[in-house]
Design a protein around this motif. Structure first.
Motif, mmCIF file in Angstrom:
data_model
loop_
_atom_site.group_PDB
_atom_site.id
_atom_site.type_symbol
_atom_site.label_atom_id
_atom_site.label_comp_id
_atom_site.label_asym_id
_atom_site.label_seq_id
_atom_site.Cartn_x
_atom_site.Cartn_y
_atom_site.Cartn_z
ATOM 1 N N GLY A 1 39.857 49.663 29.652
ATOM 2 C CA GLY A 1 40.579 50.917 29.816
ATOM 3 C C GLY A 1 41.953 50.948 29.157
ATOM 4 N N ILE A 2 42.228 49.987 28.261
ATOM 5 C CA ILE A 2 43.494 50.005 27.527
ATOM 6 C C ILE A 2 43.233 50.633 26.158
ATOM 7 C CG2 ILE A 2 45.355 48.570 26.592
ATOM 8 C CD1 ILE A 2 44.502 46.437 28.669
ATOM 9 N N ASP A 3 44.179 51.447 25.665
ATOM 10 C CA ASP A 3 44.014 52.070 24.358
ATOM 11 C C ASP A 3 43.880 50.981 23.283
ATOM 12 O OD1 ASP A 3 44.115 53.426 22.012
ATOM 13 O OD2 ASP A 3 45.979 54.483 22.415
ATOM 14 N N PRO A 4 42.690 50.909 22.619
ATOM 15 C CA PRO A 4 42.482 49.812 21.670
ATOM 16 C C PRO A 4 43.415 49.871 20.459
ATOM 17 C CG PRO A 4 40.662 51.377 21.564
ATOM 18 C CD PRO A 4 41.510 51.768 22.735
ATOM 19 N N ALA A 5 44.050 51.024 20.236
ATOM 20 C CA ALA A 5 44.927 51.143 19.067
ATOM 21 C C ALA A 5 46.107 50.173 19.122
ATOM 22 C CB ALA A 5 45.437 52.582 18.935
ATOM 23 N N VAL A 6 46.493 49.712 20.329
ATOM 24 C CA VAL A 6 47.619 48.771 20.395
ATOM 25 C C VAL A 6 47.240 47.437 19.758
ATOM 26 C CG1 VAL A 6 48.561 49.750 22.520
ATOM 27 C CG2 VAL A 6 47.067 47.774 22.673
ATOM 28 N N ALA A 7 45.930 47.189 19.633
ATOM 29 C CA ALA A 7 45.494 45.898 19.098
ATOM 30 C C ALA A 7 45.555 45.840 17.584
ATOM 31 C CB ALA A 7 44.076 45.590 19.554
ATOM 32 N N THR A 8 45.772 46.992 16.947
ATOM 33 C CA THR A 8 45.870 46.956 15.490
ATOM 34 C C THR A 8 47.300 46.633 15.106
ATOM 35 O OG1 THR A 8 46.204 49.332 15.557
ATOM 36 C CG2 THR A 8 44.001 48.566 15.065
ATOM 37 N N GLY A 9 47.556 46.528 13.828
ATOM 38 C CA GLY A 9 48.925 46.328 13.376
ATOM 39 C C GLY A 9 49.452 44.946 13.680
ATOM 40 N N PRO A 10 50.768 44.831 13.897
ATOM 41 C CA PRO A 10 51.441 43.537 14.003
ATOM 42 C C PRO A 10 50.811 42.585 15.013
ATOM 43 C CG PRO A 10 53.052 45.270 13.948
ATOM 44 C CD PRO A 10 51.721 45.932 14.012
ATOM 45 N N PHE A 11 50.275 43.131 16.099
ATOM 46 C CA PHE A 11 49.716 42.298 17.144
ATOM 47 C C PHE A 11 48.563 41.459 16.599
ATOM 48 C CE2 PHE A 11 46.925 41.753 20.855
ATOM 49 C CZ PHE A 11 47.811 41.139 21.708
ATOM 50 N N ILE A 12 47.614 42.143 15.936
ATOM 51 C CA ILE A 12 46.446 41.444 15.408
ATOM 52 C C ILE A 12 46.844 40.587 14.204
ATOM 53 C CG2 ILE A 12 45.387 42.917 13.616
ATOM 54 C CD1 ILE A 12 43.318 42.286 16.535
ATOM 55 N N THR A 13 47.760 41.104 13.388
ATOM 56 C CA THR A 13 48.199 40.346 12.213
ATOM 57 C C THR A 13 48.810 39.027 12.637
ATOM 58 O OG1 THR A 13 48.920 42.506 11.439
ATOM 59 C CG2 THR A 13 49.370 40.645 10.008
ATOM 60 N N THR A 14 49.689 39.091 13.642
ATOM 61 C CA THR A 14 50.400 37.892 14.063
ATOM 62 C C THR A 14 49.448 36.844 14.631
ATOM 63 O OG1 THR A 14 52.308 39.254 14.566
ATOM 64 C CG2 THR A 14 52.249 37.061 15.547
ATOM 65 N N SER A 15 48.542 37.289 15.517
ATOM 66 C CA SER A 15 47.661 36.274 16.097
ATOM 67 C C SER A 15 46.751 35.683 15.029
ATOM 68 C CB SER A 15 46.867 36.845 17.269
ATOM 69 O OG SER A 15 46.304 38.067 16.930
ATOM 70 N N ASN A 16 46.321 36.506 14.078
ATOM 71 C CA ASN A 16 45.494 35.975 13.002
ATOM 72 C C ASN A 16 46.272 35.026 12.087
ATOM 73 O OD1 ASN A 16 43.002 36.966 13.645
ATOM 74 N ND2 ASN A 16 43.302 38.893 12.568
ATOM 75 N N ASP A 17 47.545 35.352 11.841
ATOM 76 C CA ASP A 17 48.400 34.458 11.047
ATOM 77 C C ASP A 17 48.395 33.061 11.644
ATOM 78 O OD1 ASP A 17 49.161 36.502 9.442
ATOM 79 O OD2 ASP A 17 51.267 36.531 10.045
ATOM 80 N N VAL A 18 48.698 32.998 12.933
ATOM 81 C CA VAL A 18 48.862 31.708 13.591
ATOM 82 C C VAL A 18 47.531 30.951 13.639
ATOM 83 C CG1 VAL A 18 49.520 30.583 15.745
ATOM 84 C CG2 VAL A 18 50.789 32.578 14.950
ATOM 85 N N PHE A 19 46.463 31.625 14.082
ATOM 86 C CA PHE A 19 45.150 30.976 14.110
ATOM 87 C C PHE A 19 44.731 30.532 12.712
ATOM 88 C CE2 PHE A 19 44.294 33.106 18.235
ATOM 89 C CZ PHE A 19 43.912 31.979 18.931
ATOM 90 N N GLY A 20 44.972 31.411 11.749
ATOM 91 C CA GLY A 20 44.549 31.130 10.375
ATOM 92 C C GLY A 20 45.188 29.849 9.846
ATOM 93 N N ILE A 21 46.492 29.718 10.074
ATOM 94 C CA ILE A 21 47.202 28.537 9.572
ATOM 95 C C ILE A 21 46.714 27.276 10.285
ATOM 96 C CG2 ILE A 21 49.485 27.455 9.513
ATOM 97 C CD1 ILE A 21 50.586 30.295 8.919
ATOM 98 N N LEU A 22 46.465 27.416 11.584
ATOM 99 C CA LEU A 22 45.941 26.274 12.344
ATOM 100 C C LEU A 22 44.579 25.828 11.784
ATOM 101 C CD1 LEU A 22 46.518 24.486 14.813
ATOM 102 C CD2 LEU A 22 45.246 26.125 16.207
ATOM 103 N N ILE A 23 43.687 26.787 11.580
ATOM 104 C CA ILE A 23 42.364 26.464 11.024
ATOM 105 C C ILE A 23 42.493 25.798 9.655
ATOM 106 C CG2 ILE A 23 40.269 27.503 10.050
ATOM 107 C CD1 ILE A 23 40.286 29.495 12.288
ATOM 108 N N TYR A 24 43.391 26.319 8.840
ATOM 109 C CA TYR A 24 43.617 25.786 7.492
ATOM 110 C C TYR A 24 43.948 24.304 7.545
ATOM 111 C CZ TYR A 24 46.186 25.331 3.001
ATOM 112 O OH TYR A 24 46.670 24.932 1.783
#
Lengths: 434, 434
Positions: free
Chosen positions: A401-424
């Motif tokens: 029931g949370i507006d999914p639009a908050v998950a786009t933008g910086p929020f998703i970018t940031t978490s992907n940045d961190v996970f991505g570098i860790l995986i790398y």
């Protein structure tokens, strides 16, 4: 022209539509705008005020007395009146309402002010044409003429029973054709779409769009007819909703415009930058913990931006598609099927990107082939991961029931940045054995 | 239920609105859907077909003969008919049009098919109620009844002269009040908003929204009345425009949906990932060229993600605000004032972010204070730069007539990434003297 030649100004402005006058006033300074507003007759003024942007309107309303505002509001339909009055402070709202001459109009405005911003009641206008099922066509036409005086645009004629319950509708077309002596109960259409006053405005927008309605009656929980919502209000809802999603995707908390103050813009933007900053600091500590043991493979650090940019882009793409799919109901409702699709998509895109990156780094940059292969593998893994996270998070938010639009933008970018570098680095460590 | 009990299915579906039937059909497989479509009477079928999503509609139309399609299209208003027919191949279009029984309807459809997708003519319907200025009110009411049969919703009555030139409008309300013997020329309103058939659809949407119109007449360059555009078509334009901007911001080329094929989605997404990838490779070569001389300051590399994430976020924020401001006309049209504002805003946000980052790196990570200060200064410079680039590029694109929305998303992120990293190392080199 603005220097006192009243008659001339009036002459000039009389030919303009109120939306155009509002545009002209926004360009001039507040004193002149207020001067012109006071000059115009109150029917025109009220329309012009409605068209002004909020900031300008607020400033002009500040210079008017409660009585002057009450006069303007007396000229507006109830839905517009409520929009304008709700921008005033609570004390002033009371003062203005007490100055409205038409008691019924004042009561309607008080009723409407009670509704929250995001439910159907807040968009509703009390002005509508309604007829009783027991009237004859002749009486109906007579009553309608009287009612139509107050209603800017007649869309449908609503039919109610003796208890004011909505039971159907009547089209103007049918009324033109019907015999004058017939009773309304014989000619009305008992099938009518309606919404409850407590319905969410987005839901109202969806219903009106789905059934191509230009007005919809609003009833309370006992089906008593309260008012109607017209398509022009819905157009505003659709536009605002789209703008909100767009701004969230760009990392801006809702409701700012290019001409807002620096302070307001900072409040809207800084929180997202902080999320990004802490993500960046997290990435820094990951890099630190790996780089000590890296030795000869320090060149791996050069490709961190590549990994990060790719992870961020893929994440935003996936989440945007999901957010739109959820809003439009065009998406497969099965979470696993959707995830599997994004997985395949990530694999296809990942292979393409990895292959190009592998060739460019090895042949153009002269990176050792082992390092190039590491980068390629990491890119595939990161793209697949980012696509999955980008799909998963909005769907989960929506289910809660949370507006999914908050998950786009910086929020998703940031978490992907961190996970991505860790995986790398995990992949690099495994491949190169440092 | 789908196994042959025709009467039952019809009974069941008759109570549903065509939009609901369309939704049910999208859930079932194509064979069943086609079966049901053939079962329904053609008035209902045509409405259901219009509500289906494009993919499903295409599949069902493929199974129908040209004659069957012509029957459906005969039931639709011209604007919807043109939408449906334009999805067929050119050969089939001709076949279908030749099968339409009503010659006038067929001719209207042929006329409308000539218009490009993005101009007013393509949204126009030929169905409208028009009256001649020389008619009496009585004749007018009679003619209107005949015309109204064909028109789903009467919004305005348009008044034309003997040459079919649009000269004004008449409201149903006025007609109810007027004396039956009066001539239309005495009671019509000579002020009427209209658009040319060659007008851009977005401009039409703006005009209709600005003046709160629910229908607008369309004329050719000689002011001959051609048709009308209704608000429901404009709602679609607004929604599509918003979706397009949103997808561009997220790095997706327009016109894909969550349920599209993997191939279509790859085509829409891969180009943007490639832009990001080449940006990442560019950043890698910048880092390479600096890192050789870096010596003890190799720790600087850990903070590349921080710089990059910040530059990307700020760039997207600034460009999104500008793109929306341009779309809404809420923006200061003076480029230098807007740039100065973003400069100040960048400075404020930059100082805040830099101060926090400085404290965290120095006290929590134990980075030497000289390095922490370098990071702080670089953050300020990068934020200001990203804000200026994010503002400048969309404004320039808009001035050159290019849709500024393409400048948001991966494009702006990537260029800010690369510039940001360059600025970071230039500042570091100057501060730390390696």
């Amino acid at each position: 022209i603005e220097s006192k030649d009243d008659a001339n100004i009036l002459d000039l402005l009389n030919d303009y539509h109120h939306a155009d006058i509002a545009e002209i006033l926004e360009e001039t300074d507040i004193n002149n705008a207020t001067y012109v507003i006071k000059l115009l007759d109150s029917e025109k003024t009220s329309e012009v005020l409605m068209e002004l942007d909020e900031d300008t309107r607020e400033k002009i309303l500040d210079t008017l007395s409660a009585k002057e505002i009450a006069e303007e509001i007396g000229e507006l339909d109830t839905d517009d009146a409520v929009d304008m009055i709700s921008e005033l402070s609570d004390d002033r709202q009371l003062l203005v309402i007490n100055h409205i001459e038409d008691q019924e109009h004042a009561q309607h405005i008080k009723d409407l002010l009670r509704y929250d911003d995001n439910i159907a009641g807040s968009l509703m206008a009390k002005e509508l044409v309604k007829v009783n099922e027991n009237w004859t066509v002749t009486r109906c036409v007579k009553e309608m003429r009287a009612q139509a005086e107050e209603v800017t645009r007649v869309h449908s004629i609503y039919v109610v029973d003796d208890n004011q319950k909505l039971i159907g509708r009547l089209s103007l077309k049918d009324l033109l054709i019907a015999s004058p002596r017939a009773h309304i109960s014989e000619v009305y259409i008992p099938k009518v779409d309606y919404v409850y006053d407590s319905e969410d405005v987005e839901e109202v927008a969806n219903i009106m769009q789905k059934y191509d309605l230009e007005a919809i009656p609003v009833v309370d929980k006992n089906h008593i007819l309260l008012g109607r919502i017209t398509i022009d209000d819905i157009v505003d809802v659709i536009r605002e909703e789209a703008e909100k999603d767009y701004q969230l995707a760009a990392g801006i908390t809702r409701d700012v415009e290019a001409d807002d103050s620096i302070w307001k813009l900072t409040i809207a933007r800084l929180p997202w930058l902080l999320i990004g900053m802490f993500g960046g600091l997290g990435a820094a500590s990951i890099i630190n913990s790996f780089s000590g043991a890296m030795g000869d493979y320090i060149i791996l650090l050069s490709f961190v931006p590549l990994i990060q940019a790719t992870a961020g882009n893929v994440g935003v793409q996936s989440s945007a598609i999901v957010v739109q799919g959820l809003a439009n109901n065009t998406m497969d409702s099965n979470l696993f099927r959707q995830l599997f699709k994004e997985f395949t998509l990530g694999l296809v895109n990942g292979l393409a990107i990895a292959l190009i990156a592998l060739c460019v780094t090895h042949f153009a940059f002269g990176t050792p082939y082992k390092v190039s292969i590491t980068i390629g593998l990491a890119l595939i893994a990161v793209i697949v991961m980012a696509a999955l996270i980008g799909t998963f998070i909005p769907i989960i938010l929506d289910k809660r029931g949370i507006d999914p639009a908050v998950a786009t933008g910086p929020f998703i970018t940031t978490s992907n940045d961190v996970f991505g570098i860790l995986i790398y680095f995990v992949i690099a460590k495994a491949m190169l054995g440092f």
